[in-house]
Design an enzyme around this catalytic site. Sequence first.
Site, PDB file in Angstrom:
ATOM      1  N   ASP A  32     -17.493  -2.025 -20.007  1.00  0.00           N
ATOM      2  CA  ASP A  32     -18.244  -2.144 -18.751  1.00  0.00           C
ATOM      3  C   ASP A  32     -17.988  -3.526 -18.157  1.00  0.00           C
ATOM      4  O   ASP A  32     -17.802  -4.490 -18.894  1.00  0.00           O
ATOM      5  CB  ASP A  32     -19.750  -1.978 -19.043  1.00  0.00           C
ATOM      6  CG  ASP A  32     -20.536  -1.496 -17.842  1.00  0.00           C
ATOM      7  OD1 ASP A  32     -20.585  -2.232 -16.837  1.00  0.00           O
ATOM      8  OD2 ASP A  32     -21.097  -0.392 -17.893  1.00  0.00           O
ATOM      9  N   THR A  36     -23.137  -2.949 -12.085  1.00  0.00           N
ATOM     10  CA  THR A  36     -24.461  -2.364 -11.826  1.00  0.00           C
ATOM     11  C   THR A  36     -25.207  -2.073 -13.129  1.00  0.00           C
ATOM     12  O   THR A  36     -26.356  -1.641 -13.099  1.00  0.00           O
ATOM     13  CB  THR A  36     -24.368  -1.044 -11.015  1.00  0.00           C
ATOM     14  OG1 THR A  36     -23.558  -0.109 -11.748  1.00  0.00           O
ATOM     15  CG2 THR A  36     -23.753  -1.258  -9.643  1.00  0.00           C
ATOM     16  N   SER A  78     -18.714   3.639 -12.474  1.00  0.00           N
ATOM     17  CA  SER A  78     -18.772   3.729 -11.005  1.00  0.00           C
ATOM     18  C   SER A  78     -20.191   3.415 -10.564  1.00  0.00           C
ATOM     19  O   SER A  78     -21.150   3.897 -11.185  1.00  0.00           O
ATOM     20  CB  SER A  78     -18.453   5.147 -10.509  1.00  0.00           C
ATOM     21  OG  SER A  78     -18.745   5.249  -9.112  1.00  0.00           O
ATOM     22  N   GLY A 105      -4.440   7.279 -17.950  1.00  0.00           N
ATOM     23  CA  GLY A 105      -3.238   6.721 -18.580  1.00  0.00           C
ATOM     24  C   GLY A 105      -3.504   6.389 -20.039  1.00  0.00           C
ATOM     25  O   GLY A 105      -2.680   6.651 -20.923  1.00  0.00           O
ATOM     26  N   LYS A 108      -3.776   9.606 -22.032  1.00  0.00           N
ATOM     27  CA  LYS A 108      -2.423  10.163 -22.247  1.00  0.00           C
ATOM     28  C   LYS A 108      -1.719   9.407 -23.376  1.00  0.00           C
ATOM     29  O   LYS A 108      -1.147  10.025 -24.284  1.00  0.00           O
ATOM     30  CB  LYS A 108      -1.640  10.034 -20.934  1.00  0.00           C
ATOM     31  CG  LYS A 108      -0.208  10.464 -20.990  1.00  0.00           C
ATOM     32  CD  LYS A 108       0.365  10.534 -19.564  1.00  0.00           C
ATOM     33  CE  LYS A 108       1.880  10.470 -19.569  1.00  0.00           C
ATOM     34  NZ  LYS A 108       2.404   9.178 -19.140  1.00  0.00           N
ATOM     35  N   TYR A 148     -17.864   6.886  -1.823  1.00  0.00           N
ATOM     36  CA  TYR A 148     -18.214   7.461  -3.139  1.00  0.00           C
ATOM     37  C   TYR A 148     -17.671   8.882  -3.240  1.00  0.00           C
ATOM     38  O   TYR A 148     -16.986   9.236  -4.204  1.00  0.00           O
ATOM     39  CB  TYR A 148     -19.730   7.442  -3.275  1.00  0.00           C
ATOM     40  CG  TYR A 148     -20.282   7.967  -4.580  1.00  0.00           C
ATOM     41  CD1 TYR A 148     -20.075   7.288  -5.778  1.00  0.00           C
ATOM     42  CD2 TYR A 148     -21.046   9.141  -4.612  1.00  0.00           C
ATOM     43  CE1 TYR A 148     -20.617   7.757  -6.973  1.00  0.00           C
ATOM     44  CE2 TYR A 148     -21.594   9.607  -5.795  1.00  0.00           C
ATOM     45  CZ  TYR A 148     -21.372   8.917  -6.978  1.00  0.00           C
ATOM     46  OH  TYR A 148     -21.911   9.383  -8.161  1.00  0.00           O
TER      47      TYR A 148
END
Length: 320
Positions: A32, A36, A78, A105, A108, A148
Amino acid sequence: MPRTLITGGAGFLGSHLCDRLIAEGHEVLCMDNLITGSTDNVAHLFERDDERFKFIQHDVTNFIHVSGDLDYVLHFASPASPADYLRLPIQTLKVGALGTHKALGLAKAKGARLLLASTSEVYGDPLVHPQPEDYWGNVNPIGMRGVYDEAKRFAEAITMAYQRYHSVETRIVRIFNTYGPRMRIDDGRALPTFMSQALRGEPLTVYGDGSQTRSFCYVDDLVEGIYRLLLSDENEPVNIGNTQEITIKEFAEEIIDLTDSKSTITYEELPKDDPQVREPDITKARETLGWSPTVDRRDGLRKTLDYFREAIDVSAPADA
Ligand code: NAD
Ligand code: UDP
């Protein structure tokens, strides 16, 4: 022991997922940038002094380096409150687009399964009600909420592309309004705002005439749905939310009643593009995950109230 990365793990939902996965025996890497969120939300996990929990401060719009194997990546980073994403529009677009790209990514490279936190906002101000997963939505791309909504729509698109073209195992949860302990008391969403106002005896600020509806899901129910989805074979989006729809005016009245507050209601201008109705069609979650919500709104609100009473005491000025 499964090893799992949770982006946005110090946020409201991310921290509850850390708890759940630790309880299920995972090793959890909580990543993180605290834009927020807060380490307070996971402080109890540090205190356990458990080797299975680690916190990594990092902005996931940049390359994500994790050493060792990973089984799961839960991408929850987010801003989520409209007040937050209106104040952080570029960061919101970047984490939905670049952050999702980096998380995919990483999944994967590690051969991990990725679960994306999407949202009911992909349906915008919906013209179909309740909203099933095959409804494509009614979003204003250049409106204030577009930062958003479009970031999450892009996030879903790139997630499906990684699934189809890179064979990454992916899951997409479309989360409807969820509430519970650890919401930031000043995050601007209806529930924290109304609860704080009611507890302080201030008027509750209902936007518009309060006839717009939402359907509020208690966090424990949501986490159960996400956990089931994570382990399921369902690789297309699934709505998870409560179907008990209520108008925002009734919701404000319910909180005044529950807190035994003398607060009144004041009406303020309705923000542009504020969805008029919102209720999930959860047929798919019922049929594919055997999931449905179990916590009645008033019970969930009572549990949340205990948290807010404490949080508001702590945040009150010393001379108040
Ligand atoms: P939150 O703001 O409490 O948590 C988001 C976390 O992401 C925060 O800890 C924040 O610091 C972190 N973050 C943001 N940008 C980051 C970045 N670039 N790098 C690293 N970390 C970053 O919000 P929440 O309610 O817990 O929402 C979590 C996720 O669930 C979000 O993706 C949100 O879109 C989605 N969601 C939530 C709801 C809801 O009702 N709570 C509804 C729909 C979707
Ligand atoms: N709302 C309100 N007063 C507030 C905060 C929000 O009336 O102080 C309304 C908001 O306009 C929306 C609903 O409550 O119609 C839910 O808002 P929230 O910010 O919780 O999330 P949204 O569902 O809009 O993403």
